[in-house]
Scaffold this active site. Structure first.
Site, PDB file in Angstrom:
ATOM      1  N   ASN A  38       0.842  -1.194   0.000  1.00 18.06           N
ATOM      2  CA  ASN A  38       0.000   0.000   0.000  1.00 18.06           C
ATOM      3  C   ASN A  38       0.880   1.249   0.000  1.00 18.06           C
ATOM      4  O   ASN A  38       1.934   1.282   0.656  1.00 18.06           O
ATOM      5  CB  ASN A  38      -1.009   0.004   1.141  1.00 18.06           C
ATOM      6  CG  ASN A  38      -0.390  -0.193   2.514  1.00 18.06           C
ATOM      7  OD1 ASN A  38       0.622  -0.854   2.661  1.00 18.06           O
ATOM      8  ND2 ASN A  38      -1.003   0.388   3.523  1.00 18.06           N
ATOM      9  N   GLU A  40       0.390   5.145   0.672  1.00 18.86           N
ATOM     10  CA  GLU A  40      -0.484   6.238   1.115  1.00 18.86           C
ATOM     11  C   GLU A  40       0.106   7.582   0.717  1.00 18.86           C
ATOM     12  O   GLU A  40       1.257   7.679   0.259  1.00 18.86           O
ATOM     13  CB  GLU A  40      -0.673   6.145   2.634  1.00 18.86           C
ATOM     14  CG  GLU A  40      -1.379   4.848   3.022  1.00 18.86           C
ATOM     15  CD  GLU A  40      -1.679   4.737   4.509  1.00 18.86           C
ATOM     16  OE1 GLU A  40      -1.155   5.545   5.295  1.00 18.86           O
ATOM     17  OE2 GLU A  40      -2.442   3.826   4.872  1.00 18.86           O
ATOM     18  N   GLU A  51      -2.890  -4.476  -3.420  1.00 17.67           N
ATOM     19  CA  GLU A  51      -3.348  -5.362  -4.502  1.00 17.67           C
ATOM     20  C   GLU A  51      -3.268  -4.666  -5.854  1.00 17.67           C
ATOM     21  O   GLU A  51      -2.821  -5.240  -6.845  1.00 17.67           O
ATOM     22  CB  GLU A  51      -4.805  -5.790  -4.261  1.00 17.67           C
ATOM     23  CG  GLU A  51      -5.009  -6.646  -3.027  1.00 17.67           C
ATOM     24  CD  GLU A  51      -5.350  -5.827  -1.790  1.00 17.67           C
ATOM     25  OE1 GLU A  51      -4.762  -4.744  -1.603  1.00 17.67           O
ATOM     26  OE2 GLU A  51      -6.202  -6.274  -1.013  1.00 17.67           O
ATOM     27  N   CYS A  85     -10.534  -3.004  -5.356  1.00 19.26           N
ATOM     28  CA  CYS A  85      -9.532  -3.996  -5.767  1.00 19.26           C
ATOM     29  C   CYS A  85     -10.190  -5.247  -6.336  1.00 19.26           C
ATOM     30  O   CYS A  85      -9.692  -5.857  -7.278  1.00 19.26           O
ATOM     31  CB  CYS A  85      -8.610  -4.352  -4.607  1.00 19.26           C
ATOM     32  SG  CYS A  85      -7.470  -3.011  -4.188  1.00 19.26           S
TER      33      CYS A  85
HETATM   34  N1  THU Z   1      -5.318  -1.527   2.165  1.00 22.09           N
HETATM   35  C1  THU Z   1      -4.708  -2.326   1.251  1.00 22.09           C
HETATM   36  O1  THU Z   1      -3.601  -2.033   0.779  1.00 22.09           O
HETATM   37  N2  THU Z   1      -5.353  -3.457   0.859  1.00 22.09           N
HETATM   38  C2  THU Z   1      -6.522  -3.904   1.377  1.00 22.09           C
HETATM   39  O2  THU Z   1      -6.989  -4.974   1.001  1.00 22.09           O
HETATM   40  C3  THU Z   1      -7.225  -3.106   2.389  1.00 22.09           C
HETATM   41  C4  THU Z   1      -6.636  -1.774   2.696  1.00 22.09           C
HETATM   42  C5  THU Z   1      -4.596  -0.354   2.670  1.00 22.09           C
HETATM   43  C6  THU Z   1      -5.063   0.972   2.200  1.00 22.09           C
HETATM   44  C7  THU Z   1      -4.582   1.864   3.315  1.00 22.09           C
HETATM   45  O3  THU Z   1      -3.242   2.241   3.072  1.00 22.09           O
HETATM   46  C8  THU Z   1      -4.619   1.012   4.552  1.00 22.09           C
HETATM   47  O4  THU Z   1      -4.670  -0.337   4.078  1.00 22.09           O
HETATM   48  C9  THU Z   1      -5.785   1.285   5.467  1.00 22.09           C
HETATM   49  O5  THU Z   1      -6.975   1.261   4.780  1.00 22.09           O
END
Ligand code: THU
Length: 131
Positions: A38, A40, A51, A85
């Site tokens: 992820n 941010e 994903e 996703c």
């Molecule tokens: N997040 C993901 O990367 N994948 C998921 O399946 C659920 C959420 C991330 C997005 C964000 O950076 C953090 O988790 C909290 O939502």
């Protein structure tokens, strides 16, 4: 193993806003593996899930048929991919049965769930008359 690659990718998460680390790894029909974490941003809406980073990396390398996606987070109890996703996965799922298998591992342990169960009747954009 695919989950090991996802776990390793979680170590690269950029999550200063939530503190939640997520890693993903996709396996393509040509048995290639691509990873994502992820990413941010201070402008919160620009966050990209692990994903989608992994899937976009596979597509950029010319791989458009995915047979498995592994998702790992050490922070989230029962992690499953978000709705956005799931829709992106549907675009690139392997057409032949059993389609795309989603492997998830959070604090509660590991589970394998077919995408067809996570997102039944996904929008495909098909203009066919099939109702
Ligand atoms: N997040 C993901 O990367 N994948 C998921 O399946 C659920 C959420 C991330 C997005 C964000 O950076 C953090 O988790 C909290 O939502």
């Amino acid at each position: 193993m695919l989950m090991t690659a996802a776990r390793r990718a979680a170590g690269n998460a950029h999550s200063p806003c939530s503190g939640i680390r997520v890693g993903a790894a996709v396996l393509t029909g040509h048995e290639r593996v691509f990873v994502g974490c992820n990413v941010e941003n201070a402008s919160l809406g620009l966050t990209t899930c692990a994903e989608r980073v992994a899937i976009q990396s596979a597509v950029a390398a010319g791989e458009k048929e995915l047979v498995a996606v592994a998702v790992f987070s050490p922070e989230i109890e029962g992690i499953t991919p978000c709705g956005a996703c799931r829709q992106v996965m549907a675009e690139f799922r392997a057409p032949a049965p059993p389609g795309l298998l989603v492997l998830v591992q959070g604090k509660r342990g590991t589970e394998a769930i077919p995408l067809s169960k996570l997102l039944p009747r996904a929008f495909t954009g098909s203009k066919g008359g099939g109702g």
